[in-house]
Design an enzyme around this catalytic site. Structure first.
Site, PDB file in Angstrom:
ATOM      1  N   HIS A 521       0.812  -1.219   0.000  1.00 60.69           N
ATOM      2  CA  HIS A 521       0.000   0.000   0.000  1.00 60.69           C
ATOM      3  C   HIS A 521       0.846   1.271   0.000  1.00 60.69           C
ATOM      4  CE1 HIS A 521      -3.758   1.975   0.044  1.00 60.69           C
ATOM      5  NE2 HIS A 521      -4.435   1.046   0.692  1.00 60.69           N
ATOM      6  N   ASP A 525      -1.987   1.990  -4.660  1.00 65.20           N
ATOM      7  CA  ASP A 525      -3.282   2.220  -4.021  1.00 65.20           C
ATOM      8  C   ASP A 525      -4.308   1.207  -4.524  1.00 65.20           C
ATOM      9  OD1 ASP A 525      -2.374   4.388  -2.534  1.00 65.20           O
ATOM     10  OD2 ASP A 525      -2.728   5.778  -4.191  1.00 65.20           O
TER      11      ASP A 525
END
Length: 548
Positions: A521, A525
């Protein structure tokens, strides 16, 4: 005089206790044998009774809070007594000073010892002698194991001769000599491991004295033997304690420990005593005021006779056996897998996206391709090709995270996870987006063969920007993988499953495959990962688009 009550050690393994509930409050009168609090240990929640009488002047640990054993729990004394010195008192100053003084001397000794060792280690190497150290045979190698020596002490060695086979974290590789001479000393025996740059061997003129090089120190085994002796003595002590300990079973009687002790000393059966404490609990004064009656003695004898006459319950079968383990020494590959995957899992914030792909067109296309002479394409080859093309459209997934910046690779190097006997290796297909499915299949087959035969070279396992892991051949329909850092993502490929699907409003038999993308992450995204999977799905459901 006020009495300080500390957190008790209510079990042999207890190091900390939590006050589950206070049964007395600050200012309450406390009698010897009264229950002060319920304390939660590492094994159970137990009642803790007072061995002092007076007024509860201070509570040191609130309900729900924990503290180490011997921490200040409460203070009991005369009402209005000044206890400020007991609350703020500290008697540990002297012991800490003395411990500091005691630790200073060993430091001086150790520094003197280290200086002597350094002076010995700095002995000059005789002329013509070459010290060979454990080489770094891969970019991630930190330790190596000598699988076998191909030369023995005293053998003649020529430049280019293979000295030994060394097991790295990725493969077992031949290590050749860069020097000529006689093998004077072997520093690491077969089957043993050592860190990179450790003394592996010494080569030089025959008959050269190398004792000065080897005088840097020898391993000490005393600590090991002493620890074994200590552990064995501890085991004997534990066994002795266990033999001395006996257990009694019977009906549950609510009585304070002090009351139980007094009843045992006086020969009083607690079943005949009526408790006056909370919830009928038997306390000290109940034992002191107890007077046996004929009725109670008759009832007791009748109960004992009933127990004697009761038939024995059928014994339950208890299997007997010996608990044992097979201890397998961790290979360098296994150690590295454990280290690198742990680092990845706990440093990169993983999240997972799963998509289901209709594989009908892929099945038909593969069948047509494989009908061509000398051509063999697998579904995994199609997934690798589609992934490489999808990365070209979504470069953010083809990235790496560093402390100062995020690197987006312009090249696409596909890592392909391959299972081997000792673990997992990831050979790399360089510039996979420029290959056809046939070329991908040929390269994967060649690299997988090298991996299983331990012939992979370090350069063939370096530089991946994205990884594909496929367990579909084992019937696994869906799974998640740990990212192969420094990659930002890894694709988990499941099996193709035949099942009912809905097409054009009608239920029919279809073939689907689930793909799960694990993303870092920090660099990828959720929307970016989802868009990548959508593109990948489009390529696999329409394989002809990969040929455009």
């Amino acid at each position: 005089m006020a009495e300080v009550i500390n957190m008790p050690r209510l079990s042999d393994t207890m190091e900390e206790g939590v006050v589950a509930k206070w049964l007395k409050q600050k200012g309450d009168k406390v009698e010897e044998g009264d229950i002060l609090a319920e304390i939660e240990t590492d094994k159970a929640t137990m009642e803790f009774e007072s061995f002092s009488e007076g007024t509860l002047l201070y509570i040191g640990i609130e309900e729900g809070e924990g503290a180490p054993v011997d921490s200040l729990l409460a203070i009991i004394g005369e009402e209005g007594e000044d206890i400020s010195d007991l609350i703020n008192g500290n008697g540990n100053g002297k012991s800490s000073d003395s411990s500091e003084e005691e630790t200073e001397e060993p430091k001086e000794d150790s520094s003197a010892d280290s200086s002597e060792e350094n002076s010995e280690a700095s002995a000059e190497i005789p002329e013509g002698v070459e010290v060979v150290t454990m080489p770094r045979l891969s970019d991630t190698m930190e330790e190596g194991t000598v699988a076998s020596w191909l030369k023995k002490e005293g053998d003649k060695v020529e430049e280019g001769d293979i000295l030994a086979e060394i097991e790295t974290d990725k493969a077992t590789m031949e290590f050749e000599s860069f020097y000529s001479g006689t093998l004077l000393h072997i520093g690491i025996a077969e089957g043993e491991g050592a860190p990179v740059d450790s003394l592996l061997a010494i080569i030089g003129p025959e008959g050269t004295d190398v004792s000065g090089i080897l005088s840097g120190g020898t391993p000490k085994a005393k600590s090991t033997s002493s620890s074994k002796e200590e552990s064995s003595s501890k085991e004997e002590t534990t066994e002795a304690q266990q033999e001395e300990t006996t257990s009694n079973t019977g009906d549950r009687i609510f009585a304070s420990p002090l009351a139980k002790k007094m009843a045992e000393e006086k020969g009083i059966n607690l079943q005949n005593v009526k408790g006056s404490g909370e919830n009928g609990r038997i306390v000290k004064k109940d034992i002191e005021n107890f007077k046996p009656s004929e009725k109670s003695s008759t009832a007791t004898s009748a109960k004992e006779e009933t127990k004697k006459e009761a038939p024995k319950a059928a014994q339950t079968y208890v299997p007997a056996g010996e608990e044992s383990f097979d201890e397998i020494k961790n290979s360098q590959m296994r150690k590295t897998i454990a280290k690198r995957l742990s680092e990845s899992k706990y440093s990169a914030p993983h999240y997972y996206l799963t998509i289901e792909v209709d594989m009908e067109n892929a099945i038909a296309s593969r069948k047509q391709i494989n009908e061509m002479p000398d051509v063999r394409v697998s579904f995994n080859d199609m997934v690798i090709k589609a992934s490489a093309m999808a990365l070209r459209k979504h470069p953010q997934v083809n990235s790496q995270w560093t402390a100062d910046s995020m690197k987006i690779a312009k090249h696409i190097n596909m890592g392909v996870a391959v299972a081997v006997d000792e673990g997992l290796v990831v050979p790399v297909l360089k510039f996979a987006d420029q290959m056809s499915m046939t070329q991908i299949g040929g390269n994967v087959k060649e690299l997988a063969g090298k991996a299983r035969n331990k012939k992979l070279q370090p350069k063939e396992m370096e530089g991946s920007t994205f990884t594909v892991s496929n367990l579909g051949m084992f019937g696994i329909t869906e799974f998640t993988s740990i990212i192969n850092q420094p990659n930002s993502a890894i694709l988990s490929v499941g099996a193709i499953v035949e099942k009912p699907v809905v097409k054009n409003g009608a239920i029919q038999v279809g073939n689907t495959m689930k793909l799960t993308l694990a993303c870092d992450h920090r660099t990828v995204d959720g929307a970016t990962g989802a868009q990548f999977l959508q593109t990948l799905k489009t390529y696999l459901e329409n394989p002809v688009t990969m040929l455009a």
